[in-house]
Write an enzyme that holds these catalytic residues in place. Structure first.
Site, short mmCIF file in Angstrom:
data_model
loop_
_atom_site.label_atom_id
_atom_site.label_comp_id
_atom_site.label_asym_id
_atom_site.label_seq_id
_atom_site.Cartn_x
_atom_site.Cartn_y
_atom_site.Cartn_z
N TYR A 1 0.85 -1.21 0.00
CA TYR A 1 0.00 0.00 0.00
C TYR A 1 0.88 1.25 0.00
CZ TYR A 1 -4.45 -2.41 1.03
OH TYR A 1 -5.58 -3.19 0.99
N THR A 2 0.49 2.20 -0.82
CA THR A 2 1.23 3.46 -0.99
C THR A 2 2.75 3.22 -0.99
OG1 THR A 2 0.91 3.94 1.38
CG2 THR A 2 -0.59 5.02 -0.15
#
Ligand SMILES: NC(=O)c1ccc[n+]([C@@H]2O[C@H](COP(=O)([O-])OP(=O)(O)OC[C@H]3O[C@@H](n4cnc5c(N)ncnc54)[C@H](OP(=O)(O)O)[C@@H]3O)[C@@H](O)[C@H]2O)c1
Length: 356
Positions: A62-63
């Site tokens: 994630y990110t």
């Protein structure tokens, strides 16, 4: 229904206690174009935990790792009081075929990366994120079980995967005495109910708690999208390419059907003096088998709004209207099995309750 974040629920066939709303952290970090910066992410974390929230959802990618790194930083003072769920299997290094997939090498490397990014020596709940259609299930299950035996992971779970495979895996894990899957994370909301066909009944039967992502359909159920957003192909006017609105357009989240559902959500919200986001989340929380929807807030104001769902009571007639506008074709064999003809040939006219 009047719940609080510290009205904990048991996760599937385990003794683990989790909040009835998890906090999603795909919005922790701005690398994907639609998240929160460090300061706002910290405020989201603080507000959620202040109210007794203990259940966090992240993934190693994630990110680009920022989500786990921020969580690691924020959880340093009370790591043991929190339940950190992360995921493996999405490609971490483009061009390296083994840096993604559900196999043992990808699993172990991803878990080591998560432990580093989260600054912790154990993960409470490890999900297989997405099915790769290539790895034997025994390899996955033994790998997960090894991680549990090593103490690096406490519980194992699965996200987007075919129901029949999950069911087979749970049976094998039980027969072998390997760690069972305790949760199933799937997209589930008023605009995505196809999990009701097989995934959710399977989860209930096999002892997996359902943790639902995108409970607001990426924001469509908050009522802020309209007919002007019916443009699934091109970029959305006034929005940067990476914005959530553009992502929703690209994913085909805004359609006549989803807007019609959002309209009924808005009507019900105005009857109750609530917001559409609260009504949509309350519907998902009430659904059979669901342990906790995952909130996807980008700001503290959105988080506060979404937490209001804990106090929403939907009347039977409001539930019926929401169910009706969002109804799906059950598909085979369910449509056949629900027919009067089949009921007659299997139960005659006798009353036989479907319970033990
Ligand atoms: N297992 C998986 O494969 C998977 C996949 C997806 C997500 N997830 C997990 O599930 C979490 C939630 O998913 P999601 O982000 O798709 O959830 P969602 O609740 O359907 O959508 C969240 C988005 O809606 C908007 N929003 C949220 N609350 C709002 C409010 N009260 N009023 C107005 N707009 C609001 C925000 O976007 P804008 O303000 O930018 O419009 C926010 O980013 C993620 O953080 C992640 O942890 C897992």
């Amino acid at each position: 229904m009047s719940l609080t974040l510290d009205t904990y629920r048991l996760l599937g066939r385990s003794g683990l206690r989790v909040s009835p709303l998890a906090l999603g952290t795909a919005t922790f970090g701005t690398e994907w174009g639609w998240g929160a910066g460090r300061e706002e992410a910290r405020r989201l974390f603080d507000r959620y935990t202040e109210l007794g929230g203990n259940f966090f959802d992240t993934a190693s990618t994630y990110t680009n790792g920022s989500s786990e790194r921020l969580l690691g930083e924020f959880t340093r003072t009370d790591r043991d009081g929190l339940v950190l769920a992360t995921k493996y299997s999405t490609l971490r290094r483009p061009g390296d075929p083994n840096s993604g997939g559900t196999h043992r090498k990808s699993m172990l490397a991803s878990v080591e990366a998560s432990l580093r990014q989260l600054s912790t020596d154990y993960i409470d709940l490890l999900y297989l994120n997405v099915w790769d259609f290539r790895t034997p299930v025994e390899e996955i299950l033994r790998g997960l079980d090894d991680l549990v035996r090593q103490g690096k992971v406490l519980y194992v779970a699965i996200s987007s995967a075919p129901a029949w495979q999950v069911s087979r895996m749970q049976t094998i894990a039980d027969l072998r005495g390997w760690s069972p899957l305790v949760a199933l994370e799937i997209e589930y909301s008023l605009i995505e109910r196809t999990g009701e066909r097989d995934l959710i009944p399977m989860a209930r039967e096999m002892g997996l708690g359902v943790v639902s992502f995108s409970p607001l359909g990426g924001g469509v159920l908050t009522g802020k999208y309209g007919r002007e957003d019916l443009n699934p192909t091109g970029p959305v006017a006034g929005e940067t390419a990476g914005s959530r609105r553009s992502l929703n357009a690209a994913l085909g989240m805004v359609t006549e059907r989803t807007l019609a559902i959002a309209d009924v959500v808005k009507e019900v919200a105005s009857e109750l003096g609530r917001t559409p986001a609260q009504v949509a989340l309350a519907w998902t929380m009430k659904a059979p088998g669901v342990t906790a929807p995952i909130i996807g807030a980008r700001t503290v104001a959105q988080l506060e709004d979404n937490l209001g769902a804990l106090q929403v009571d939907l009347t039977p007639s409001q539930l019926a209207r929401l169910d009706e506008v969002s109804a799906i074709d059950p598909g085979i064999p369910h449509s056949l099995l629900a027919s009067d003809h089949i009921r007659t040939v299997t139960t005659g006219h006798m009353k036989i309750e479907n319970r033990r």
